[in-house]
Motif scaffolding. Structure first.
Motif, PDB file in Angstrom:
ATOM      1  N   PRO A 120       0.838  -1.206   0.000  1.00  0.00           N
ATOM      2  CA  PRO A 120       0.000   0.000   0.000  1.00  0.00           C
ATOM      3  C   PRO A 120       0.870   1.252   0.000  1.00  0.00           C
ATOM      4  CG  PRO A 120      -0.099  -1.125   2.117  1.00  0.00           C
ATOM      5  CD  PRO A 120       0.703  -1.985   1.199  1.00  0.00           C
ATOM      6  N   GLU A 121       0.375   2.260  -0.685  1.00  0.00           N
ATOM      7  CA  GLU A 121       1.131   3.501  -0.764  1.00  0.00           C
ATOM      8  C   GLU A 121       1.114   4.207   0.586  1.00  0.00           C
ATOM      9  OE1 GLU A 121       0.075   6.072  -3.977  1.00  0.00           O
ATOM     10  OE2 GLU A 121      -0.374   4.384  -5.279  1.00  0.00           O
ATOM     11  N   LYS A 122       2.243   4.852   0.878  1.00  0.00           N
ATOM     12  CA  LYS A 122       2.321   5.629   2.104  1.00  0.00           C
ATOM     13  C   LYS A 122       1.541   6.931   1.915  1.00  0.00           C
ATOM     14  CE  LYS A 122       6.832   4.003   3.580  1.00  0.00           C
ATOM     15  NZ  LYS A 122       8.211   4.391   3.911  1.00  0.00           N
ATOM     16  N   LEU A 123       0.859   7.333   2.952  1.00  0.00           N
ATOM     17  CA  LEU A 123       0.142   8.603   2.895  1.00  0.00           C
ATOM     18  C   LEU A 123       1.146   9.747   2.935  1.00  0.00           C
ATOM     19  CD1 LEU A 123      -2.763   7.845   5.367  1.00  0.00           C
ATOM     20  CD2 LEU A 123      -2.838   7.855   2.878  1.00  0.00           C
ATOM     21  N   PRO A 124       0.873  10.810   2.195  1.00  0.00           N
ATOM     22  CA  PRO A 124       1.809  11.938   2.210  1.00  0.00           C
ATOM     23  C   PRO A 124       1.836  12.603   3.583  1.00  0.00           C
ATOM     24  CG  PRO A 124      -0.184  12.518   1.016  1.00  0.00           C
ATOM     25  CD  PRO A 124      -0.282  11.059   1.355  1.00  0.00           C
ATOM     26  N   TRP A 125       2.962  13.189   3.917  1.00  0.00           N
ATOM     27  CA  TRP A 125       3.110  13.882   5.184  1.00  0.00           C
ATOM     28  C   TRP A 125       2.271  15.144   5.162  1.00  0.00           C
ATOM     29  CZ3 TRP A 125       5.267  18.725   6.374  1.00  0.00           C
ATOM     30  CH2 TRP A 125       5.439  18.974   7.742  1.00  0.00           C
ATOM     31  N   ILE A 126       1.526  15.372   6.244  1.00  0.00           N
ATOM     32  CA  ILE A 126       0.707  16.570   6.392  1.00  0.00           C
ATOM     33  C   ILE A 126       1.070  17.215   7.710  1.00  0.00           C
ATOM     34  CG2 ILE A 126      -1.654  17.472   6.607  1.00  0.00           C
ATOM     35  CD1 ILE A 126      -2.599  15.043   5.019  1.00  0.00           C
ATOM     36  N   PRO A 127       1.371  18.506   7.712  1.00  0.00           N
ATOM     37  CA  PRO A 127       1.704  19.176   8.973  1.00  0.00           C
ATOM     38  C   PRO A 127       0.528  19.108   9.955  1.00  0.00           C
ATOM     39  CG  PRO A 127       2.073  20.648   7.079  1.00  0.00           C
ATOM     40  CD  PRO A 127       1.431  19.410   6.581  1.00  0.00           C
ATOM     41  N   ALA A 128       0.847  19.066  11.224  1.00  0.00           N
ATOM     42  CA  ALA A 128      -0.172  18.950  12.272  1.00  0.00           C
ATOM     43  C   ALA A 128      -1.176  20.090  12.222  1.00  0.00           C
ATOM     44  CB  ALA A 128       0.485  18.871  13.643  1.00  0.00           C
ATOM     45  N   VAL A 129      -0.754  21.281  11.844  1.00  0.00           N
ATOM     46  CA  VAL A 129      -1.675  22.414  11.818  1.00  0.00           C
ATOM     47  C   VAL A 129      -2.730  22.278  10.726  1.00  0.00           C
ATOM     48  CG1 VAL A 129      -0.035  24.043  12.824  1.00  0.00           C
ATOM     49  CG2 VAL A 129      -0.141  23.783  10.347  1.00  0.00           C
ATOM     50  N   LEU A 130      -2.483  21.435   9.737  1.00  0.00           N
ATOM     51  CA  LEU A 130      -3.437  21.268   8.658  1.00  0.00           C
ATOM     52  C   LEU A 130      -4.343  20.054   8.853  1.00  0.00           C
ATOM     53  CD1 LEU A 130      -1.216  22.085   5.559  1.00  0.00           C
ATOM     54  CD2 LEU A 130      -2.838  23.586   6.716  1.00  0.00           C
ATOM     55  N   ARG A 131      -4.079  19.264   9.878  1.00  0.00           N
ATOM     56  CA  ARG A 131      -4.895  18.067  10.110  1.00  0.00           C
ATOM     57  C   ARG A 131      -6.191  18.402  10.748  1.00  0.00           C
ATOM     58  NH1 ARG A 131      -0.388  14.130  12.586  1.00  0.00           N
ATOM     59  NH2 ARG A 131       1.131  14.670  11.051  1.00  0.00           N
TER      60      ARG A 131
END
Length: 71
Positions: free
Chosen positions: A60-71
């Motif tokens: 499975p593809e890894k999910l892209p990194w998302i900064p905590a402030v955008l979650r």
């Protein structure tokens, strides 16, 4: 190792052709995976007609990194 690929007779039966070039043409029309060896003969993996998948399942593809402030 011989049972990994179809025999010459099995390829002839599958395609309905005896000529190597006609067998290749028929396999292309059928959409079956095959290779042409140094003798210009088609080589068909047995798994192509038995429905087996000897290849490993894709990871499975890894999910892209998302900064905590955008979650």
């Amino acid at each position: 190792m011989s049972d990994m690929f179809l025999t010459k007779d099995e390829i002839a039966t599958l395609t309905g052709r005896k000529s190597k070039s006609k067998q290749i043409e028929a396999l292309r029309t059928m959409g079956l995976p095959f290779w042409v060896n140094a003798l210009d003969a088609p080589v068909v993996p047995r798994s192509a007609i038995e429905g087996r998948r000897d290849l490993p399942e894709p990871k499975p593809e890894k999910l892209p990194w998302i900064p905590a402030v955008l979650r």
